[in-house]
Write a protein that holds these residues in place. Sequence first.
Motif, PDB file in Angstrom:
ATOM      1  N   GLU A 145       0.857  -1.186   0.000  1.00 43.48           N
ATOM      2  CA  GLU A 145       0.000   0.000   0.000  1.00 43.48           C
ATOM      3  C   GLU A 145       0.895   1.239   0.000  1.00 43.48           C
ATOM      4  O   GLU A 145       1.816   1.345   0.805  1.00 43.48           O
ATOM      5  CB  GLU A 145      -0.878  -0.025   1.252  1.00 43.48           C
ATOM      6  CG  GLU A 145      -1.700   1.226   1.470  1.00 43.48           C
ATOM      7  CD  GLU A 145      -2.287   1.243   2.859  1.00 43.48           C
ATOM      8  OE1 GLU A 145      -1.914   2.127   3.644  1.00 43.48           O
ATOM      9  OE2 GLU A 145      -3.098   0.355   3.174  1.00 43.48           O
ATOM     10  N   ILE A 146       0.627   2.171  -0.913  1.00 40.60           N
ATOM     11  CA  ILE A 146       1.474   3.359  -1.065  1.00 40.60           C
ATOM     12  C   ILE A 146       0.633   4.612  -0.860  1.00 40.60           C
ATOM     13  O   ILE A 146      -0.419   4.771  -1.471  1.00 40.60           O
ATOM     14  CB  ILE A 146       2.124   3.410  -2.465  1.00 40.60           C
ATOM     15  CG1 ILE A 146       2.867   2.110  -2.759  1.00 40.60           C
ATOM     16  CG2 ILE A 146       3.082   4.601  -2.558  1.00 40.60           C
ATOM     17  CD1 ILE A 146       3.259   1.941  -4.204  1.00 40.60           C
ATOM     18  N   THR A 147       1.092   5.490   0.016  1.00 42.39           N
ATOM     19  CA  THR A 147       0.422   6.763   0.263  1.00 42.39           C
ATOM     20  C   THR A 147       1.392   7.896   0.005  1.00 42.39           C
ATOM     21  O   THR A 147       2.530   7.850   0.482  1.00 42.39           O
ATOM     22  CB  THR A 147      -0.083   6.856   1.719  1.00 42.39           C
ATOM     23  OG1 THR A 147      -0.987   5.790   1.974  1.00 42.39           O
ATOM     24  CG2 THR A 147      -0.803   8.179   1.963  1.00 42.39           C
ATOM     25  N   ARG A 148       0.947   8.877  -0.750  1.00 34.96           N
ATOM     26  CA  ARG A 148       1.764  10.074  -0.955  1.00 34.96           C
ATOM     27  C   ARG A 148       1.270  11.153   0.003  1.00 34.96           C
ATOM     28  O   ARG A 148       0.084  11.479   0.021  1.00 34.96           O
ATOM     29  CB  ARG A 148       1.679  10.582  -2.388  1.00 34.96           C
ATOM     30  CG  ARG A 148       2.495  11.860  -2.563  1.00 34.96           C
ATOM     31  CD  ARG A 148       2.627  12.313  -4.000  1.00 34.96           C
ATOM     32  NE  ARG A 148       3.510  13.480  -4.055  1.00 34.96           N
ATOM     33  CZ  ARG A 148       4.490  13.645  -4.886  1.00 34.96           C
ATOM     34  NH1 ARG A 148       4.756  12.710  -5.759  1.00 34.96           N
ATOM     35  NH2 ARG A 148       5.225  14.727  -4.868  1.00 34.96           N
ATOM     36  N   PHE A 149       2.191  11.696   0.796  1.00 39.97           N
ATOM     37  CA  PHE A 149       1.829  12.764   1.714  1.00 39.97           C
ATOM     38  C   PHE A 149       1.796  14.088   0.963  1.00 39.97           C
ATOM     39  O   PHE A 149       2.772  14.476   0.334  1.00 39.97           O
ATOM     40  CB  PHE A 149       2.847  12.863   2.855  1.00 39.97           C
ATOM     41  CG  PHE A 149       2.857  11.667   3.771  1.00 39.97           C
ATOM     42  CD1 PHE A 149       1.714  11.294   4.462  1.00 39.97           C
ATOM     43  CD2 PHE A 149       4.012  10.918   3.942  1.00 39.97           C
ATOM     44  CE1 PHE A 149       1.727  10.186   5.305  1.00 39.97           C
ATOM     45  CE2 PHE A 149       4.027   9.820   4.793  1.00 39.97           C
ATOM     46  CZ  PHE A 149       2.877   9.457   5.475  1.00 39.97           C
ATOM     47  N   LYS A 150       0.674  14.783   1.050  1.00 41.31           N
ATOM     48  CA  LYS A 150       0.574  16.089   0.388  1.00 41.31           C
ATOM     49  C   LYS A 150       1.053  17.215   1.294  1.00 41.31           C
ATOM     50  O   LYS A 150       1.285  18.327   0.843  1.00 41.31           O
ATOM     51  CB  LYS A 150      -0.875  16.330  -0.056  1.00 41.31           C
ATOM     52  CG  LYS A 150      -1.379  15.324  -1.090  1.00 41.31           C
ATOM     53  CD  LYS A 150      -2.790  15.672  -1.536  1.00 41.31           C
ATOM     54  CE  LYS A 150      -3.301  14.686  -2.588  1.00 41.31           C
ATOM     55  NZ  LYS A 150      -3.520  13.348  -2.043  1.00 41.31           N
ATOM     56  N   GLY A 151       1.188  16.939   2.575  1.00 45.25           N
ATOM     57  CA  GLY A 151       1.651  17.970   3.507  1.00 45.25           C
ATOM     58  C   GLY A 151       1.751  17.421   4.914  1.00 45.25           C
ATOM     59  O   GLY A 151       1.302  16.307   5.210  1.00 45.25           O
TER      60      GLY A 151
END
Length: 219
Positions: A145-151
């Motif tokens: 599972e991959i999550t990109r942090f936007k902030g």
Amino acid sequence: TQAVFSLRGKPLNSYGLTKKVVYENEEFNLLQAALDIEDGLDSLRYNKVIVATDADVDGMHIRLLIITFFLQFFPDLIKKGHVYVLQTPLFRVRNRRTKIKNKQAIADADARLTGKEKKSDFITRYCYSDEERQQAIRDLGPDPEITRFKGLGEISPEEFAHFIGPEMRLEQVTLHKTDQVQKLLEYYMGKNTMERQNFIIDNLVVEEDLPEDDTLADE
């Protein structure tokens, strides 16, 4: 001892302004008071002044505005090595330990646990670049599972503790003896000259989403 000074949006561009004008800006006035540096560094309350912003264009701009403030009015804070930038992760890659085929990756993650931490059902990697993300995908496969942090606001307090703990990644803001500070500030933070416009045009980088980014899953 750590303390947090919360910035409210983008600070003032202090280049070319007098101290009087800057001190009429509530945010900068409170910042110098919190650090207790108005009369010099002898009373500096914290050895490390760490700028923590989102890892995007706006975050980079805020870093520059803060560094400009210090260079303009408290250059010794930087010259004596007190100012740092906190590196924050761009991605989180994780998978259930029962699905991970790379047993060494599991062993390495468990070895980093402190005495108070319990083994989780998930093995998690925080990645600070796309290269680290690709390596984490290989290590924690298949189909992590991959999550990109936007902030920073998307990162939970429990997770953020990792980024200001023993594995904190700091980049020191440094000055070299040959750096012409006033010329640098005038060029980058002063009026928008044709020379600077041409520099931006000549060095513009356009980022493209890679095909595999389509698989990113936000929670």
